[in-house]
Design a protein around this motif. Structure first.
Motif, PDB file in Angstrom:
ATOM      1  N   HIS A  83      17.032   7.755  50.839  1.00 54.20           N
ATOM      2  CA  HIS A  83      18.092   8.461  50.095  1.00 54.20           C
ATOM      3  C   HIS A  83      17.487   9.192  48.906  1.00 54.20           C
ATOM      4  O   HIS A  83      16.463   8.785  48.376  1.00 54.20           O
ATOM      5  CB  HIS A  83      19.137   7.467  49.574  1.00 54.20           C
TER       6      HIS A  83
ATOM      7  N   HIS B 196      25.705  11.046  60.824  1.00 46.07           N
ATOM      8  CA  HIS B 196      24.663  10.289  61.506  1.00 46.07           C
ATOM      9  C   HIS B 196      25.233   8.927  61.893  1.00 46.07           C
ATOM     10  O   HIS B 196      26.376   8.608  61.564  1.00 46.07           O
ATOM     11  CB  HIS B 196      23.407  10.157  60.639  1.00 46.07           C
TER      12      HIS B 196
ATOM     13  N   ASP C 173      27.721   2.500  58.107  1.00 43.32           N
ATOM     14  CA  ASP C 173      28.638   2.883  57.017  1.00 43.32           C
ATOM     15  C   ASP C 173      29.263   4.260  57.238  1.00 43.32           C
ATOM     16  O   ASP C 173      30.137   4.667  56.466  1.00 43.32           O
ATOM     17  CB  ASP C 173      27.949   2.804  55.635  1.00 43.32           C
ATOM     18  N   HIS C 174      28.847   4.955  58.302  1.00 43.32           N
ATOM     19  CA  HIS C 174      29.423   6.276  58.597  1.00 43.32           C
ATOM     20  C   HIS C 174      30.211   6.319  59.898  1.00 43.32           C
ATOM     21  O   HIS C 174      30.956   7.274  60.129  1.00 43.32           O
ATOM     22  CB  HIS C 174      28.309   7.331  58.605  1.00 43.32           C
TER      23      HIS C 174
ATOM     24  N   ASP D 282      23.087  11.316  52.664  1.00 48.76           N
ATOM     25  CA  ASP D 282      22.109  10.583  53.463  1.00 48.76           C
ATOM     26  C   ASP D 282      20.916  11.442  53.877  1.00 48.76           C
ATOM     27  O   ASP D 282      20.736  11.781  55.043  1.00 48.76           O
ATOM     28  CB  ASP D 282      22.780   9.911  54.667  1.00 48.76           C
TER      29      ASP D 282
ATOM     30  N   HIS E  50      27.906   8.458  47.504  1.00 44.21           N
ATOM     31  CA  HIS E  50      27.039   7.459  48.150  1.00 44.21           C
ATOM     32  C   HIS E  50      26.300   6.661  47.073  1.00 44.21           C
ATOM     33  O   HIS E  50      25.118   6.327  47.203  1.00 44.21           O
ATOM     34  CB  HIS E  50      26.065   8.147  49.121  1.00 44.21           C
TER      35      HIS E  50
HETATM   36 ZN   LIG Z   1      25.093   6.016  54.318  1.00 41.88          ZN
END
Ligand SMILES: [Zn+2]
Ligand SMILES: [Zn+2]
Ligand SMILES: [Zn+2]
Length: 254
Positions: A202, A74, A78-79, A171, A224
């Motif tokens: 989350h 996604h 952070d990804h 996620d 995560h």
């Molecule tokens: Zn994340």
């Protein structure tokens, strides 16, 4: 298939800047968590699932000199924050655009964030991407047969990826029946476990453990993680024998 956990931390990473909590001050290397990502290697291909802000250091740390593609879960920073740093692979692999497997809902954010990579007249040295739009239709990449699975991540769509007996699930705000049915038969799984309490976007450690138990997996690793989860050594002592927290640099064969 060799799986390597490139990063196992939530969006701020662990330690958190300025935090003096016991987890952030821990000397255990497993408590130093860069942003969440994995690398999948087979005889034929090397693929990263996500490329976060720590991507460059993760590649250097693991000594990776070749990359065939990136699967995007996604569009959160952070990804995707490290997608510029795939350039060394593009340059060393004959200037072939880097294959990106991404949902149409995440693509606009990538195009906004890395607008210079999508211009008609590219500035020299700009990255180039070979975009493959995904939905839940399984696809083959090299010798990988990949089953993307849609999940709800608060208001966003996020994908889990199942490859045979292995699945990578991060996620998600809820464990849907749809997800659980698609994961039946998985033996090895990486699931996110942000912390200890409910969260709007989350799942937490308890939910991740329940998921692994319901799937009867042989082994589950949790990723995560935020600093609220506790020290790795303490959390692992609480968990069932076939489950533990993932850590940066963890590698295992499936
Ligand atoms: Zn994340
Ligand atoms: Zn802390
Ligand atoms: Zn996210």
């Amino acid at each position: 298939m060799l799986i390597t956990v490139l990063g196992s931390g939530t969006s701020q990473g662990v330690p958190v800047i300025g935090c003096q909590c016991p987890v952030c001050r821990s000397k255990d290397p497993r408590d130093k968590r860069t942003r969440t990502s994995i690398l999948i290697r087979t005889d034929k291909v090397t693929v990263a699932v996500d490329a976060g802000p720590d991507f460059r250091m993760q590649m250097l740390r693991e000594g990776i000199d070749h990359l065939d593609g990136v699967f995007i879960t996604h569009e959160h920073k952070d990804h995707i924050g490290g997608l510029d740093d795939v350039r060394p692979f593009i340059f060393s692999q004959g200037n072939k655009p880097m294959p990106l497997f991404v949902d149409k809902s995440a693509l606009p954010e990538i195009k906004r964030e890395f607008s210079y990579a999508f211009k008609e007249h590219l500035y020299p040295g700009a990255p180039t991407y070979d975009v493959h739009l995904i939905d839940e239709t399984p696809f083959d990449f090299g010798d990988l047969h990949v089953e993307p699975i849609k999940m709800k991540h608060y208001t966003l769509t996020c994908y889990a990826f199942r490859i045979g007996k292995f699945a990578y699930v991060t996620d998600l705000s809820e464990v849907s029946q749809h997800l659980m049915s698609k994961l039946q038969g998985v033996e090895y799984i990486i699931i996110e476990a942000l912390g200890r309490v409910p969260h709007y976007s989350h799942i937490n450690l308890q939910q991740a453990v329940e998921m692994a138990q319901q799937l009867h997996v042989k082994k589950a690793w949790f990723t995560h993680c935020s600093h609220h989860i506790g020290k790795t050594v303490d959390v692992n002592a609480e968990l069932p024998d076939n489950m533990c927290l993932a850590y940066d640099g963890l590698s295992f064969e499936v």
